[in-house]
Design a protein around this motif. Structure first.
Motif, PDB file in Angstrom:
ATOM      1  N   HIS A   7       0.933  -1.257  -0.090  1.00  0.00           N
ATOM      2  CA  HIS A   7       0.129  -0.238  -0.029  1.00  0.00           C
ATOM      3  C   HIS A   7       0.827   1.268  -0.020  1.00  0.00           C
ATOM      4  O   HIS A   7       2.016   1.188   0.752  1.00  0.00           O
ATOM      5  N   THR A   8       0.378   2.259  -0.928  1.00  0.00           N
ATOM      6  CA  THR A   8       1.166   3.609  -0.703  1.00  0.00           C
ATOM      7  C   THR A   8       0.345   4.602   0.086  1.00  0.00           C
ATOM      8  O   THR A   8      -0.899   4.586  -0.019  1.00  0.00           O
ATOM      9  N   ASP A   9       0.864   5.249   0.688  1.00  0.00           N
ATOM     10  CA  ASP A   9       0.339   6.650   1.597  1.00  0.00           C
ATOM     11  C   ASP A   9       1.067   7.648   0.879  1.00  0.00           C
ATOM     12  O   ASP A   9       2.142   8.090   1.770  1.00  0.00           O
ATOM     13  N   GLN A  14       4.522   7.004   2.981  1.00  0.00           N
ATOM     14  CA  GLN A  14       4.953   6.020   3.614  1.00  0.00           C
ATOM     15  C   GLN A  14       4.503   4.943   2.431  1.00  0.00           C
ATOM     16  O   GLN A  14       3.183   4.838   1.731  1.00  0.00           O
ATOM     17  N   ILE A  15       5.263   3.965   2.364  1.00  0.00           N
ATOM     18  CA  ILE A  15       5.097   2.707   1.555  1.00  0.00           C
ATOM     19  C   ILE A  15       4.985   1.395   2.464  1.00  0.00           C
ATOM     20  O   ILE A  15       5.859   1.275   3.448  1.00  0.00           O
ATOM     21  N   ARG A  16       4.030   0.752   2.646  1.00  0.00           N
ATOM     22  CA  ARG A  16       3.685  -0.246   3.589  1.00  0.00           C
ATOM     23  C   ARG A  16       3.562  -1.444   2.926  1.00  0.00           C
ATOM     24  O   ARG A  16       2.708  -1.640   2.005  1.00  0.00           O
ATOM     25  N   ILE A  17       4.635  -2.632   3.163  1.00  0.00           N
ATOM     26  CA  ILE A  17       4.321  -3.876   2.805  1.00  0.00           C
ATOM     27  C   ILE A  17       4.170  -4.631   3.782  1.00  0.00           C
ATOM     28  O   ILE A  17       4.706  -4.638   4.979  1.00  0.00           O
ATOM     29  N   GLU A  18       3.169  -5.722   3.622  1.00  0.00           N
ATOM     30  CA  GLU A  18       2.884  -6.808   4.720  1.00  0.00           C
ATOM     31  C   GLU A  18       3.420  -8.178   3.952  1.00  0.00           C
ATOM     32  O   GLU A  18       3.114  -8.576   2.703  1.00  0.00           O
ATOM     33  N   PRO A  44      11.196   7.313  -4.576  1.00  0.00           N
ATOM     34  CA  PRO A  44      11.396   6.782  -2.926  1.00  0.00           C
ATOM     35  C   PRO A  44      12.139   7.325  -2.049  1.00  0.00           C
ATOM     36  O   PRO A  44      11.929   7.279  -1.146  1.00  0.00           O
ATOM     37  N   ALA A  45      13.012   8.155  -2.465  1.00  0.00           N
ATOM     38  CA  ALA A  45      13.730   9.137  -1.756  1.00  0.00           C
ATOM     39  C   ALA A  45      12.878   9.908  -0.869  1.00  0.00           C
ATOM     40  O   ALA A  45      13.152  10.728   0.302  1.00  0.00           O
ATOM     41  N   GLU A  46      11.324  10.252  -1.340  1.00  0.00           N
ATOM     42  CA  GLU A  46      10.758  10.988  -0.599  1.00  0.00           C
ATOM     43  C   GLU A  46       9.670  10.159   0.588  1.00  0.00           C
ATOM     44  O   GLU A  46       8.903  10.845   1.253  1.00  0.00           O
ATOM     45  N   TYR A  47       9.955   8.805   0.576  1.00  0.00           N
ATOM     46  CA  TYR A  47       9.092   7.900   1.181  1.00  0.00           C
ATOM     47  C   TYR A  47      10.139   7.275   2.454  1.00  0.00           C
ATOM     48  O   TYR A  47      11.253   6.694   2.251  1.00  0.00           O
ATOM     49  N   GLU A  48       9.122   6.549   3.326  1.00  0.00           N
ATOM     50  CA  GLU A  48       9.631   5.707   4.683  1.00  0.00           C
ATOM     51  C   GLU A  48       8.894   4.482   4.106  1.00  0.00           C
ATOM     52  O   GLU A  48       7.971   4.359   3.811  1.00  0.00           O
TER      53      GLU A  48
END
Length: 116
Positions: A7-9, A14-18, A44-48
């Motif tokens: 999921h991307t937020d 944030q990028i969340r992976i399960e 991606p350099a802007e994301y956690e």
């Protein structure tokens, strides 16, 4: 059988992976392709990157190279921070820590859902 949910937020950057279960080589490769399709249009350099590993099993020796490739991919993508969340699983924590060090992920944090 492994399961990969991403999921991307964009609001919270944030990028969340399960990750769930045990991945075969084929499932690992498909997960990497799905990841690339979602990440390519983003910076991606802007994301956690937050990865939920609470339901992930220890990676089998024959597919560890894929996990190592994932860590290198995360490093090359240049996330601001990478957070892996585990339940109390010392073997998985050791495996992920070792692969993170090997990939040179200096912005990697491994945290536990279990409080001491």
């Amino acid at each position: 059988m492994g399961n990969f949910i991403l999921h991307t937020d964009d609001i919270h950057k944030q990028i969340r992976i399960e990750l769930v279960g045990t991945f075969s080589e084929e499932e690992g490769l498909l997960s990497m392709q799905s990841y690339q399709q979602v990440i390519n249009p983003l910076d991606p350099a802007e994301y956690e990157l937050q990865i939920d590993c609470t339901k992930l099993n220890v990676t089998a020796p024959d597919v560890v190279h894929l996990l190592e490739s994932c860590f290198l991919m995360f490093k090359n993508d240049g996330f601001t921070r990478i957070v892996l969340t585990l339940e109390h699983n010392p073997i998985l924590k050791m495996q992920l820590s070792r692969l993170g060090r090997k990939a040179g992920l200096e912005n990697l944090t491994i945290q536990s859902t279990v409080q001491a």
